[in-house]
Design a protein around this motif. Structure first.
Motif, mmCIF file in Angstrom:
data_model
loop_
_atom_site.group_PDB
_atom_site.id
_atom_site.type_symbol
_atom_site.label_atom_id
_atom_site.label_comp_id
_atom_site.label_asym_id
_atom_site.label_seq_id
_atom_site.Cartn_x
_atom_site.Cartn_y
_atom_site.Cartn_z
ATOM 1 N N GLY A 35 0.784 -1.225 0.000
ATOM 2 C CA GLY A 35 0.000 0.000 0.000
ATOM 3 C C GLY A 35 0.817 1.277 0.000
ATOM 4 N N ASP A 36 2.140 1.192 0.244
ATOM 5 C CA ASP A 36 2.987 2.386 0.203
ATOM 6 C C ASP A 36 2.945 2.999 -1.199
ATOM 7 N N VAL A 37 2.973 4.332 -1.272
ATOM 8 C CA VAL A 37 3.053 5.019 -2.559
ATOM 9 C C VAL A 37 4.527 5.176 -2.888
ATOM 10 N N ILE A 38 4.933 4.603 -4.023
ATOM 11 C CA ILE A 38 6.330 4.678 -4.446
ATOM 12 C C ILE A 38 6.419 5.385 -5.793
ATOM 13 N N THR A 39 7.579 5.955 -6.062
ATOM 14 C CA THR A 39 7.805 6.702 -7.294
ATOM 15 C C THR A 39 9.028 6.160 -8.015
ATOM 16 N N PRO A 40 8.831 5.594 -9.227
ATOM 17 C CA PRO A 40 9.984 5.243 -10.058
ATOM 18 C C PRO A 40 10.456 6.521 -10.756
ATOM 19 N N LEU A 41 11.761 6.716 -10.860
ATOM 20 C CA LEU A 41 12.247 7.999 -11.366
ATOM 21 C C LEU A 41 12.141 8.168 -12.871
ATOM 22 N N SER A 42 12.744 7.307 -13.664
ATOM 23 C CA SER A 42 12.705 7.507 -15.115
ATOM 24 C C SER A 42 13.128 6.245 -15.835
ATOM 25 N N SER A 43 13.059 6.301 -17.158
ATOM 26 C CA SER A 43 13.453 5.136 -17.942
ATOM 27 C C SER A 43 14.966 4.924 -17.922
ATOM 28 N N SER A 44 15.748 5.980 -17.641
ATOM 29 C CA SER A 44 17.199 5.824 -17.595
ATOM 30 C C SER A 44 17.674 5.344 -16.226
ATOM 31 N N CYS A 45 16.771 5.277 -15.266
ATOM 32 C CA CYS A 45 17.116 4.884 -13.900
ATOM 33 C C CYS A 45 15.953 4.078 -13.344
ATOM 34 N N SER A 46 16.201 2.884 -12.915
ATOM 35 C CA SER A 46 15.111 2.024 -12.439
ATOM 36 C C SER A 46 14.879 2.114 -10.937
ATOM 37 N N HIS A 47 15.503 3.060 -10.266
ATOM 38 C CA HIS A 47 15.355 3.159 -8.816
ATOM 39 C C HIS A 47 13.975 3.685 -8.428
ATOM 40 N N LYS A 48 13.455 3.136 -7.329
ATOM 41 C CA LYS A 48 12.142 3.526 -6.809
ATOM 42 C C LYS A 48 12.313 3.957 -5.358
ATOM 43 N N PHE A 49 11.453 4.884 -4.933
ATOM 44 C CA PHE A 49 11.532 5.449 -3.595
ATOM 45 C C PHE A 49 10.129 5.695 -3.059
ATOM 46 N N HIS A 50 9.999 5.832 -1.732
ATOM 47 C CA HIS A 50 8.735 6.324 -1.195
ATOM 48 C C HIS A 50 8.486 7.682 -1.836
ATOM 49 N N ASN A 51 7.263 7.953 -2.217
ATOM 50 C CA ASN A 51 6.961 9.214 -2.882
ATOM 51 C C ASN A 51 7.345 10.411 -2.010
ATOM 52 N N GLY A 52 7.028 10.383 -0.729
ATOM 53 C CA GLY A 52 7.362 11.502 0.148
ATOM 54 C C GLY A 52 8.854 11.717 0.289
ATOM 55 N N CYS A 53 9.611 10.639 0.339
ATOM 56 C CA CYS A 53 11.071 10.743 0.475
ATOM 57 C C CYS A 53 11.706 11.362 -0.766
ATOM 58 N N ILE A 54 11.335 10.846 -1.939
ATOM 59 C CA ILE A 54 11.976 11.330 -3.156
ATOM 60 C C ILE A 54 11.487 12.735 -3.508
ATOM 61 N N ALA A 55 10.262 13.081 -3.113
ATOM 62 C CA ALA A 55 9.761 14.437 -3.364
ATOM 63 C C ALA A 55 10.622 15.458 -2.624
ATOM 64 N N LYS A 56 10.954 15.175 -1.353
ATOM 65 C CA LYS A 56 11.826 16.085 -0.595
ATOM 66 C C LYS A 56 13.179 16.221 -1.279
ATOM 67 N N TRP A 57 13.727 15.097 -1.710
ATOM 68 C CA TRP A 57 15.045 15.094 -2.359
ATOM 69 C C TRP A 57 15.010 15.919 -3.647
ATOM 70 N N LEU A 58 14.008 15.653 -4.499
ATOM 71 C CA LEU A 58 13.962 16.280 -5.823
ATOM 72 C C LEU A 58 13.650 17.767 -5.768
ATOM 73 N N ARG A 59 13.095 18.263 -4.675
ATOM 74 C CA ARG A 59 12.898 19.709 -4.542
ATOM 75 C C ARG A 59 14.238 20.424 -4.381
ATOM 76 N N ARG A 60 15.282 19.667 -4.027
ATOM 77 C CA ARG A 60 16.618 20.246 -3.834
ATOM 78 C C ARG A 60 17.592 19.859 -4.942
ATOM 79 N N LYS A 61 17.473 18.641 -5.444
ATOM 80 C CA LYS A 61 18.400 18.130 -6.464
ATOM 81 C C LYS A 61 17.600 17.448 -7.560
ATOM 82 N N ARG A 62 18.065 17.553 -8.793
ATOM 83 C CA ARG A 62 17.349 16.891 -9.886
ATOM 84 C C ARG A 62 18.110 15.672 -10.393
ATOM 85 N N THR A 63 18.668 14.909 -9.454
ATOM 86 C CA THR A 63 19.359 13.669 -9.789
ATOM 87 C C THR A 63 18.880 12.554 -8.864
ATOM 88 N N CYS A 64 19.032 11.322 -9.319
ATOM 89 C CA CYS A 64 18.707 10.164 -8.494
ATOM 90 C C CYS A 64 19.703 10.121 -7.328
#
Length: 124
Positions: free
Chosen positions: A82-111
């Protein structure tokens, strides 16, 4: 012979939500400082906008039939059903909790794992 009874310390009071949030912010800032010191701030550029972050693909984690459950590389917690996860892109198969990666991506635009560039919106 019976082992000696050790005195037990009283348990600390339960953490408040504000304390947990403050610790989470501190840990995230620490990760950013470590990331920037290894690659430099110019290597990663500014973060994504709120609209770009909101447009990223989201999925519900349905559970896996693996012995070891996958985990989020930002918070290091295992995904639960039931966790909401976010896969980043086709060039990177890494997935993260949506809330975690949202905080990260507001500061950096890299995996945060492989440093692949991330653009806002759904990836094809």
């Amino acid at each position: 012979m019976e082992p000696e009874a050790r005195p037990t310390a009283p348990l600390p009071p339960p953490a408040t939500r504000a304390a947990v949030d403050a610790l989470d912010e501190w840990l995230m800032d620490h990760k950013f400082r470590a990331f920037e010191s290894s690659w430099g701030p110019a290597a990663v550029g500014p973060g994504l906008s709120e609209d770009e972050v909101a447009a990223l693909e989201k999925q519900r984690f349905a559970g896996e039939a693996e012995e070891e459950a996958p985990s989020c590389a930002v918070c290091l917690e295992e995904y639960t059903e039931g966790d909401v996860i976010t896969p980043l892109s086709s060039s990177c198969s890494h997935k993260f909790h949506n809330g975690c990666i949202a905080k990260w991506l507001r500061r950096k635009r890299t995996c945060p794992v492989c440093r692949a560039p991330v653009t806002g919106g759904r990836q094809s």
